[in-house]
Design a protein around this motif. Structure first.
Motif, PDB file in Angstrom:
ATOM      1  N   ASP A  10      22.243  15.420  22.205  1.00 42.88           N
ATOM      2  CA  ASP A  10      23.642  15.399  22.624  1.00 42.88           C
ATOM      3  C   ASP A  10      23.900  14.326  23.668  1.00 42.88           C
ATOM      4  O   ASP A  10      24.941  13.675  23.663  1.00 42.88           O
ATOM      5  N   LEU A  13      24.038  10.937  21.951  1.00 41.40           N
ATOM      6  CA  LEU A  13      25.307  10.738  21.269  1.00 41.40           C
ATOM      7  C   LEU A  13      26.430  10.450  22.261  1.00 41.40           C
ATOM      8  O   LEU A  13      27.307   9.633  22.001  1.00 41.40           O
ATOM      9  N   TRP A  14      26.418  11.122  23.407  1.00 46.40           N
ATOM     10  CA  TRP A  14      27.449  10.901  24.409  1.00 46.40           C
ATOM     11  C   TRP A  14      27.374   9.482  24.963  1.00 46.40           C
ATOM     12  O   TRP A  14      28.371   8.792  25.085  1.00 46.40           O
ATOM     13  N   GLY A  17      28.472   7.030  22.307  1.00 43.77           N
ATOM     14  CA  GLY A  17      29.925   7.015  22.132  1.00 43.77           C
ATOM     15  C   GLY A  17      30.618   6.215  23.215  1.00 43.77           C
ATOM     16  O   GLY A  17      31.413   5.325  22.937  1.00 43.77           O
ATOM     17  N   SER A  85      36.265  10.403  22.028  1.00 45.16           N
ATOM     18  CA  SER A  85      34.831  10.647  22.225  1.00 45.16           C
ATOM     19  C   SER A  85      34.585  11.957  22.951  1.00 45.16           C
ATOM     20  O   SER A  85      33.574  12.619  22.726  1.00 45.16           O
ATOM     21  N   THR A  88      34.241  15.111  20.770  1.00 39.92           N
ATOM     22  CA  THR A  88      32.949  15.374  20.117  1.00 39.92           C
ATOM     23  C   THR A  88      32.032  16.227  20.983  1.00 39.92           C
ATOM     24  O   THR A  88      31.039  16.741  20.481  1.00 39.92           O
ATOM     25  N   ARG A  89      32.351  16.391  22.264  1.00 44.04           N
ATOM     26  CA  ARG A  89      31.529  17.210  23.159  1.00 44.04           C
ATOM     27  C   ARG A  89      31.911  18.687  23.120  1.00 44.04           C
ATOM     28  O   ARG A  89      31.280  19.500  23.766  1.00 44.04           O
ATOM     29  N   LEU A  93      32.169  21.867  17.779  1.00 45.04           N
ATOM     30  CA  LEU A  93      31.874  20.725  16.911  1.00 45.04           C
ATOM     31  C   LEU A  93      30.389  20.407  16.847  1.00 45.04           C
ATOM     32  O   LEU A  93      29.987  19.506  16.115  1.00 45.04           O
ATOM     33  N   LYS A 100      31.264  14.380  14.069  1.00 45.20           N
ATOM     34  CA  LYS A 100      31.020  13.548  15.243  1.00 45.20           C
ATOM     35  C   LYS A 100      30.973  12.066  14.865  1.00 45.20           C
ATOM     36  O   LYS A 100      31.500  11.214  15.574  1.00 45.20           O
TER      37      LYS A 100
END
Length: 161
Positions: A10, A13-14, A17, A85, A88-89, A93, A100
């Motif tokens: 996660d 991905l953060w 993004g 963005s 997506t957190r 989701l 995402k």
């Protein structure tokens, strides 16, 4: 790496993004600025031919202004797309990886929309005086109306005085 120092999926991905939005903003601020100036100069030279010294100086002043304004538009567009963005957190989701990815693509496109619109606007207004259109300009995009195309439309019931 220990388990504590290993990045979680996660977190990756953060960072990807937000990092991707920062890359789009920086690329738009640098390459987009020069692309804008280049396309407007090419369109003006096609439509007006050889420019006089005064026209070149006016173009230089306009380009100097774009060196300041264009990065602001690119950064503002990236900041405006940041909430996408953030979506997506959301915890609900987390199980939809494909969603995402779709939202990340939408965020990147939204970050690039402002600079793209500014380039199209500048070429249409600054680079194409009158009815002149460069051969590479798409026919479906409108140009700036020339002074002879602006027509006053009378309004019924309105008096002239």
């Amino acid at each position: 790496m220990t388990e504590e120092s290993a990045p979680r999926a996660d977190d990756v991905l953060w960072v990807t993004g937000c990092g991707m939005l920062a890359v789009v903003a920086l690329a738009s601020a640098t390459f987009g600025t020069f692309l804008d100036i280049f396309l407007v100069a090419r369109a003006q030279s096609h439509c007006l031919g050889d420019l006089s010294a005064g026209e070149r100086f006016a173009g230089f002043i306009w380009a100097t202004g774009r060196l300041v304004v264009f990065p602001v538009v690119a950064a503002g567009s990236a900041l405006a797309s940041a909430p996408i963005s953030l979506i997506t957190r959301l915890p609900w989701l987390a199980r939809y990886g494909w969603l995402k990815a779709v939202l990340a693509i939408v965020a990147v496109l939204a970050a690039a929309a402002g600079p793209t619109a500014m380039i199209l606007y500048d070429v249409a207004t600054e680079g194409t005086p009158g009815d002149c259109a460069p051969p590479w300009w798409p026919s479906w995009l409108p140009l700036q109306p020339g002074p002879d195309e602006i027509v006053a439309v009378p309004v019924e019931g309105a008096s002239r005085w």
